[in-house]
Write a protein that holds these residues in place. Structure first.
Motif, PDB file in Angstrom:
ATOM      1  N   GLY A 209       0.162 -13.763  20.303  1.00 25.54           N
ATOM      2  CA  GLY A 209      -0.506 -14.237  21.515  1.00 25.54           C
ATOM      3  C   GLY A 209      -1.861 -14.846  21.249  1.00 25.54           C
ATOM      4  O   GLY A 209      -2.410 -15.531  22.108  1.00 25.54           O
ATOM      5  N   GLU A 210      -2.406 -14.622  20.039  1.00 29.29           N
ATOM      6  CA  GLU A 210      -3.690 -15.214  19.674  1.00 29.29           C
ATOM      7  C   GLU A 210      -3.457 -16.458  18.821  1.00 29.29           C
ATOM      8  O   GLU A 210      -2.482 -16.526  18.057  1.00 29.29           O
ATOM      9  CB  GLU A 210      -4.553 -14.200  18.929  1.00 29.29           C
ATOM     10  N   PRO A 211      -4.353 -17.442  18.931  1.00 33.05           N
ATOM     11  CA  PRO A 211      -4.145 -18.673  18.165  1.00 33.05           C
ATOM     12  C   PRO A 211      -4.330 -18.459  16.654  1.00 33.05           C
ATOM     13  O   PRO A 211      -5.090 -17.600  16.212  1.00 33.05           O
ATOM     14  CB  PRO A 211      -5.221 -19.623  18.718  1.00 33.05           C
ATOM     15  N   ASP A 212      -3.592 -19.259  15.878  1.00 23.93           N
ATOM     16  CA  ASP A 212      -3.772 -19.249  14.427  1.00 23.93           C
ATOM     17  C   ASP A 212      -5.159 -19.771  14.076  1.00 23.93           C
ATOM     18  O   ASP A 212      -5.788 -20.498  14.862  1.00 23.93           O
ATOM     19  CB  ASP A 212      -2.738 -20.161  13.746  1.00 23.93           C
ATOM     20  N   VAL A 213      -5.614 -19.425  12.879  1.00 27.73           N
ATOM     21  CA  VAL A 213      -6.828 -20.054  12.348  1.00 27.73           C
ATOM     22  C   VAL A 213      -6.425 -20.911  11.157  1.00 27.73           C
ATOM     23  O   VAL A 213      -5.523 -20.537  10.392  1.00 27.73           O
ATOM     24  CB  VAL A 213      -7.889 -19.007  11.946  1.00 27.73           C
ATOM     25  N   PRO A 214      -7.060 -22.073  10.990  1.00 30.06           N
ATOM     26  CA  PRO A 214      -6.680 -22.948   9.881  1.00 30.06           C
ATOM     27  C   PRO A 214      -7.324 -22.510   8.565  1.00 30.06           C
ATOM     28  O   PRO A 214      -8.463 -22.044   8.535  1.00 30.06           O
ATOM     29  CB  PRO A 214      -7.215 -24.315  10.326  1.00 30.06           C
ATOM     30  N   LEU A 215      -6.573 -22.677   7.485  1.00 29.34           N
ATOM     31  CA  LEU A 215      -7.083 -22.410   6.141  1.00 29.34           C
ATOM     32  C   LEU A 215      -6.892 -23.671   5.306  1.00 29.34           C
ATOM     33  O   LEU A 215      -5.759 -24.038   4.977  1.00 29.34           O
ATOM     34  CB  LEU A 215      -6.341 -21.232   5.504  1.00 29.34           C
ATOM     35  N   ASP A 216      -7.987 -24.326   4.996  1.00 28.77           N
ATOM     36  CA  ASP A 216      -7.966 -25.560   4.215  1.00 28.77           C
ATOM     37  C   ASP A 216      -7.928 -25.197   2.733  1.00 28.77           C
ATOM     38  O   ASP A 216      -8.959 -24.902   2.122  1.00 28.77           O
ATOM     39  CB  ASP A 216      -9.203 -26.402   4.543  1.00 28.77           C
ATOM     40  N   LEU A 217      -6.737 -25.224   2.147  1.00 33.62           N
ATOM     41  CA  LEU A 217      -6.593 -24.830   0.741  1.00 33.62           C
ATOM     42  C   LEU A 217      -7.324 -25.780  -0.202  1.00 33.62           C
ATOM     43  O   LEU A 217      -7.847 -25.352  -1.236  1.00 33.62           O
ATOM     44  CB  LEU A 217      -5.111 -24.765   0.372  1.00 33.62           C
ATOM     45  N   GLN A 218      -7.385 -27.062   0.152  1.00 38.78           N
ATOM     46  CA  GLN A 218      -8.083 -28.011  -0.715  1.00 38.78           C
ATOM     47  C   GLN A 218      -9.578 -27.734  -0.744  1.00 38.78           C
ATOM     48  O   GLN A 218     -10.213 -27.796  -1.800  1.00 38.78           O
ATOM     49  CB  GLN A 218      -7.825 -29.444  -0.254  1.00 38.78           C
ATOM     50  N   ALA A 219     -10.149 -27.410   0.407  1.00 38.90           N
ATOM     51  CA  ALA A 219     -11.572 -27.082   0.451  1.00 38.90           C
ATOM     52  C   ALA A 219     -11.855 -25.812  -0.345  1.00 38.90           C
ATOM     53  O   ALA A 219     -12.885 -25.716  -1.031  1.00 38.90           O
ATOM     54  CB  ALA A 219     -12.025 -26.918   1.898  1.00 38.90           C
ATOM     55  N   VAL A 220     -10.952 -24.835  -0.265  1.00 35.37           N
ATOM     56  CA  VAL A 220     -11.106 -23.609  -1.047  1.00 35.37           C
ATOM     57  C   VAL A 220     -11.079 -23.930  -2.536  1.00 35.37           C
ATOM     58  O   VAL A 220     -11.932 -23.467  -3.310  1.00 35.37           O
ATOM     59  CB  VAL A 220      -9.987 -22.604  -0.703  1.00 35.37           C
ATOM     60  N   PHE A 221     -10.112 -24.748  -2.940  1.00 43.51           N
ATOM     61  CA  PHE A 221     -10.007 -25.106  -4.356  1.00 43.51           C
ATOM     62  C   PHE A 221     -11.266 -25.822  -4.843  1.00 43.51           C
ATOM     63  O   PHE A 221     -11.796 -25.512  -5.914  1.00 43.51           O
ATOM     64  CB  PHE A 221      -8.788 -26.002  -4.591  1.00 43.51           C
ATOM     65  N   THR A 222     -11.751 -26.788  -4.072  1.00 42.87           N
ATOM     66  CA  THR A 222     -12.927 -27.553  -4.483  1.00 42.87           C
ATOM     67  C   THR A 222     -14.136 -26.646  -4.661  1.00 42.87           C
ATOM     68  O   THR A 222     -14.893 -26.778  -5.642  1.00 42.87           O
ATOM     69  CB  THR A 222     -13.236 -28.645  -3.435  1.00 42.87           C
ATOM     70  N   ALA A 223     -14.318 -25.697  -3.749  1.00 36.88           N
ATOM     71  CA  ALA A 223     -15.447 -24.770  -3.857  1.00 36.88           C
ATOM     72  C   ALA A 223     -15.342 -23.911  -5.112  1.00 36.88           C
ATOM     73  O   ALA A 223     -16.330 -23.700  -5.821  1.00 36.88           O
ATOM     74  CB  ALA A 223     -15.511 -23.894  -2.611  1.00 36.88           C
ATOM     75  N   VAL A 224     -14.135 -23.419  -5.398  1.00 33.93           N
ATOM     76  CA  VAL A 224     -13.929 -22.588  -6.592  1.00 33.93           C
ATOM     77  C   VAL A 224     -14.164 -23.399  -7.860  1.00 33.93           C
ATOM     78  O   VAL A 224     -14.841 -22.942  -8.796  1.00 33.93           O
ATOM     79  CB  VAL A 224     -12.501 -22.001  -6.595  1.00 33.93           C
ATOM     80  N   TYR A 225     -13.630 -24.592  -7.897  1.00 34.64           N
ATOM     81  CA  TYR A 225     -13.747 -25.446  -9.085  1.00 34.64           C
ATOM     82  C   TYR A 225     -15.212 -25.737  -9.404  1.00 34.64           C
ATOM     83  O   TYR A 225     -15.644 -25.624 -10.565  1.00 34.64           O
ATOM     84  CB  TYR A 225     -12.979 -26.742  -8.852  1.00 34.64           C
ATOM     85  N   GLU A 226     -15.973 -26.096  -8.404  1.00 35.84           N
ATOM     86  CA  GLU A 226     -17.371 -26.461  -8.634  1.00 35.84           C
ATOM     87  C   GLU A 226     -18.218 -25.234  -8.961  1.00 35.84           C
ATOM     88  O   GLU A 226     -19.080 -25.282  -9.840  1.00 35.84           O
ATOM     89  CB  GLU A 226     -17.910 -27.196  -7.410  1.00 35.84           C
ATOM     90  N   ARG A 227     -17.962 -24.132  -8.266  1.00 38.34           N
ATOM     91  CA  ARG A 227     -18.765 -22.930  -8.496  1.00 38.34           C
ATOM     92  C   ARG A 227     -18.530 -22.359  -9.903  1.00 38.34           C
ATOM     93  O   ARG A 227     -19.447 -21.828 -10.526  1.00 38.34           O
ATOM     94  CB  ARG A 227     -18.435 -21.879  -7.428  1.00 38.34           C
ATOM     95  N   ALA A 228     -17.297 -22.460 -10.394  1.00 43.32           N
ATOM     96  CA  ALA A 228     -16.967 -21.907 -11.704  1.00 43.32           C
ATOM     97  C   ALA A 228     -17.310 -22.850 -12.855  1.00 43.32           C
ATOM     98  O   ALA A 228     -17.268 -22.452 -14.019  1.00 43.32           O
ATOM     99  CB  ALA A 228     -15.480 -21.562 -11.765  1.00 43.32           C
ATOM    100  N   GLY A 229     -17.657 -24.097 -12.541  1.00 45.37           N
ATOM    101  CA  GLY A 229     -17.973 -25.054 -13.598  1.00 45.37           C
ATOM    102  C   GLY A 229     -16.768 -25.431 -14.439  1.00 45.37           C
ATOM    103  O   GLY A 229     -16.870 -25.638 -15.647  1.00 45.37           O
ATOM    104  N   TYR A 230     -15.609 -25.545 -13.787  1.00 43.89           N
ATOM    105  CA  TYR A 230     -14.396 -25.878 -14.542  1.00 43.89           C
ATOM    106  C   TYR A 230     -14.437 -27.285 -15.115  1.00 43.89           C
ATOM    107  O   TYR A 230     -13.701 -27.606 -16.044  1.00 43.89           O
ATOM    108  CB  TYR A 230     -13.166 -25.725 -13.649  1.00 43.89           C
ATOM    109  N   ASP A 231     -15.314 -28.140 -14.590  1.00 41.20           N
ATOM    110  CA  ASP A 231     -15.367 -29.512 -15.087  1.00 41.20           C
ATOM    111  C   ASP A 231     -15.740 -29.570 -16.568  1.00 41.20           C
ATOM    112  O   ASP A 231     -15.300 -30.464 -17.290  1.00 41.20           O
ATOM    113  CB  ASP A 231     -16.339 -30.362 -14.262  1.00 41.20           C
TER     114      ASP A 231
END
Length: 265
Positions: A209-231
């Motif tokens: 009965g409650e609305p879903d919340v969106p989870l942007d997997l690409q935004a999550v990935f980008t944050a993890v990649y940059e924070r961990a210095g995977y580049d």
């Protein structure tokens, strides 16, 4: 700091050697993305279970590098000697079946007032995608959730290994997000994409009965990649593990070459 050369999931993060670091970081970042959307009605908890599993379950890795055979020497008839067996003790290096403690992290979304578990978010790992105790135990947990009134989201960001059991074959793709709402079982929503596509935004269901919340997997990935210095940590000068399909390998090399030029500027 540079973004990944790939539009979505980076295949260089799938190697077993670095997967646990990425897995834990990705689960943690999902929580960080969800908490502002769920508070104060729901809380998000990182949970874990521990398995003991073979470091490398492939039987071939347990075979010796050298095979030593007995050699029989027979003197010539002219010498008139009796044939004898010569045995030589030889030392070789043979790997032992090393046992590794694997910590698997997942998320529980709970209704804060009652602490009732509403949704479980699982991110599959190599140890629960290959035959063995780890997969057996995971499928037991999965079946228990599927028989409950808890929603289940499974993220499969690994190209290698066995997919989770489904009622019919999954569409051909590299990566999957499977959403099982408890009130729609046995049907489940399957999001699928290839290495050449961005990760999707998926819905996270809550109490009915409650609305879903969106989870942007690409935004999550980008944050993890940059924070961990995977580049600068990932070995882009080598082929990824597991290897890509030939057509994707050529495409990936072109992407990395362009990415290197942009880094050099």
């Amino acid at each position: 700091m540079m973004p990944s050369p790939f539009p979505g999931m980076d295949p260089y993060l799938e190697a077993p050697a670095g997967w646990q670091d990425f897995h834990h970081s990705f689960v943690d970042e999902i929580r960080a993305a969800l908490v502002p959307k769920l508070r104060p009605r729901y809380s998000v908890h990182i949970e874990r279970y521990v398995y003991l599993t073979a470091l490398d379950a492939e039987e071939a890795r347990l075979r010796p590098d050298v095979t030593v055979a007995q050699v029989q020497t027979e003197p010539t008839k002219a010498e008139g000697a009796v044939a004898t067996m010569t045995e030589t003790a030889t030392a070789i290096l043979v790997p032992l079946p090393v046992i590794e403690e694997v910590r698997h992290y997942y998320l529980e979304i709970r209704e804060l007032a009652t602490q009732r578990v509403v949704t479980v978010i699982e991110m599959l790992s190599p140890f629960n995608k290959r035959p063995g105790e780890g997969r057996t135990e995971y499928l037991k947990r999965r079946n228990a959730i599927l028989q409950s009134d808890v929603h289940l989201i499974e993220l499969d960001l690994l190209r290698e290994g066995e997919r989770v059991p489904m009622g019919k074959p999954l569409p051909s793709a590299d990566y999957y997000a499977i959403l099982s709402r408890f009130y729609r079982r046995p049907m489940a929503q399957v999001y699928f994409w290839t290495i050449r596509q961005k990760m999707p935004t998926i819905p996270v269901p809550l109490l009915r009965g409650e609305p879903d919340v969106p989870l942007d997997l690409q935004a999550v990935f980008t944050a993890v990649y940059e924070r961990a210095g995977y580049d600068y940590r990932l070995p882009y000068d080598r082929d990824p593990e597991p290897p890509l399909r030939p057509e994707d390998e050529r495409w990936a090399k072109e992407l990395i070459a362009k990415w290197r030029k942009s880094v050099a500027r």
